[in-house]
Design an enzyme around this catalytic site. Structure first.
Site, mmCIF file in Angstrom:
data_model
loop_
_atom_site.group_PDB
_atom_site.id
_atom_site.type_symbol
_atom_site.label_atom_id
_atom_site.label_comp_id
_atom_site.label_asym_id
_atom_site.label_seq_id
_atom_site.Cartn_x
_atom_site.Cartn_y
_atom_site.Cartn_z
ATOM 1 N N ASP A 11 -0.130 -7.701 9.030
ATOM 2 C CA ASP A 11 -1.489 -7.194 8.603
ATOM 3 C C ASP A 11 -2.049 -9.242 8.510
ATOM 4 O OD1 ASP A 11 -3.767 -6.291 7.730
ATOM 5 O OD2 ASP A 11 -3.296 -6.046 5.686
ATOM 6 N N SER A 12 -3.374 -9.130 8.398
ATOM 7 C CA SER A 12 -4.577 -10.436 8.541
ATOM 8 C C SER A 12 -4.124 -11.353 7.374
ATOM 9 C CB SER A 12 -5.643 -10.551 8.520
ATOM 10 O OG SER A 12 -6.146 -9.407 7.554
ATOM 11 N N CYS A 74 -3.559 -3.065 10.025
ATOM 12 C CA CYS A 74 -4.533 -4.280 9.907
ATOM 13 C C CYS A 74 -5.806 -2.489 11.313
ATOM 14 C CB CYS A 74 -4.568 -4.865 11.171
ATOM 15 S SG CYS A 74 -5.853 -6.500 11.033
ATOM 16 N N GLU A 154 -8.447 -11.166 -1.368
ATOM 17 C CA GLU A 154 -7.294 -11.926 -0.646
ATOM 18 C C GLU A 154 -7.735 -13.000 -2.605
ATOM 19 O OE1 GLU A 154 -5.171 -12.364 0.748
ATOM 20 O OE2 GLU A 154 -5.173 -10.764 2.225
ATOM 21 N N CYS A 186 -10.051 -0.474 6.063
ATOM 22 C CA CYS A 186 -9.306 -1.957 5.951
ATOM 23 C C CYS A 186 -8.341 -1.497 5.018
ATOM 24 C CB CYS A 186 -10.219 -2.925 5.098
ATOM 25 S SG CYS A 186 -9.372 -4.744 5.233
ATOM 26 N N HIS A 188 -6.340 -4.201 3.920
ATOM 27 C CA HIS A 188 -6.726 -4.417 2.087
ATOM 28 C C HIS A 188 -7.736 -3.557 0.859
ATOM 29 C CE1 HIS A 188 -6.413 -8.147 4.684
ATOM 30 N NE2 HIS A 188 -6.340 -8.881 3.572
#
Length: 268
Positions: A11-12, A74, A154, A186, A188
């Protein structure tokens, strides 16, 4: 047949860790190599060329580390680079994305209006709308870009006044009025699921993407004889391309204080 090689997940940032947690819960004998491209997050505001470049580099890294399967945790990478990732991975590695299994499951449920919140890249691609309406043309799919949510997560602002204000701004958008389900498009965003439920007073079905996707992983590994043996001892390796205090804190909160993060540059 069994296969004790690791499952690769990327993932990012830290969003994909929610999928790793679910893999660990449902597949306790499986080893995992995770790569969070924290240096280049979020992917959602990057060009398609950059997302593809990053995704190919990580796929090659996971392939070089003998992964039997790769989960693209992702949505932006899935929407942009899925074909390229599969090409680099080769025929021997099972590649699983986070959009197709969710679209497959929700398309056959009794839903009329589904909301999708995601990054700009994912919304621009129309990946969820296309995947769902391909299977069920009668479902109304509303996609809304919510780019501020990734930095909120994040930077460690989950369940704070900051996350509440940002979520209210997005979720009270008129486009989402009357939805009966919401896809967190997403990886996240799963970190915000509890807050989202509260804002909707639990009247909107929040789609559990990690559970759906990991059940699909189980199916694919079983189908191809690649599940780890029942006596296999699982090992977990966590790589990130850039270290921050919030990333370390989030990882240790999910997997324990003994978890070690290895900084690895994509250029190495």
């Amino acid at each position: 047949m069994s296969d004790n090689r690791p499952i690769g997940v990327f993932d990012s940032g830290v969003g994909g860790l929610m999928f790793v947690k679910e893999i660990k819960r449902l597949l306790p004998n499986e080893s995992i190599i995770y790569f969070g491209d924290t240096k280049n997050l979020p992917y959602g505001d990057k060009s398609n060329e950059d997302i593809t470049k990053f995704s190919i580099s990580i796929t090659q890294f996971l392939k070089d580390n003998n992964c039997k399967a790769i989960l693209i945790a992702c949505n932006s990478a899935t929407a942009t680079a899925l074909k390229d990732i599969k090409k680099v991975a080769g025929k021997d590695i099972i590649v699983i994305d986070v959009i197709s299994p969710v679209a497959e499951k929700i398309s056959f449920e009794l839903r009329e209006k589904i909301g999708v919140i995601a990054t700009k890249t994912t919304v621009k691609s129309g990946a969820y709308k296309k995947a769902i309406r391909k299977r069920n043309k009668h479902i109304n799919v509303i996609e809304l870009a919510t780019p501020l949510l990734v930095p909120v997560i994040e930077e460690g602002f989950v369940n704070t006044p900051i996350s509440k204000v940002v979520l209210e701004t997005y979720l009270y958008n008129k486009k989402l009025e009357g939805i009966d389900s919401l896809i967190l498009g997403c990886t996240h965003y799963t970190h915000l699921e509890r807050e989202i439920n509260q804002l909707f007073n639990k009247k909107v079905n929040i789609v559990n993407s990690p559970l759906i996707v990991v059940n699909h992983i189980i199916y694919m590994l079983s189908k191809n004889g690649k599940l780890a043996s029942k006596d296999a001892k699982s090992e977990y390796l966590f790589y990130i391309s850039y270290t921050t205090d919030s990333i370390v804190k989030t990882t240790k909160r999910l997997f324990g204080k003994d978890i070690q993060l290895i900084e690895k540059s994509l250029e190495d």
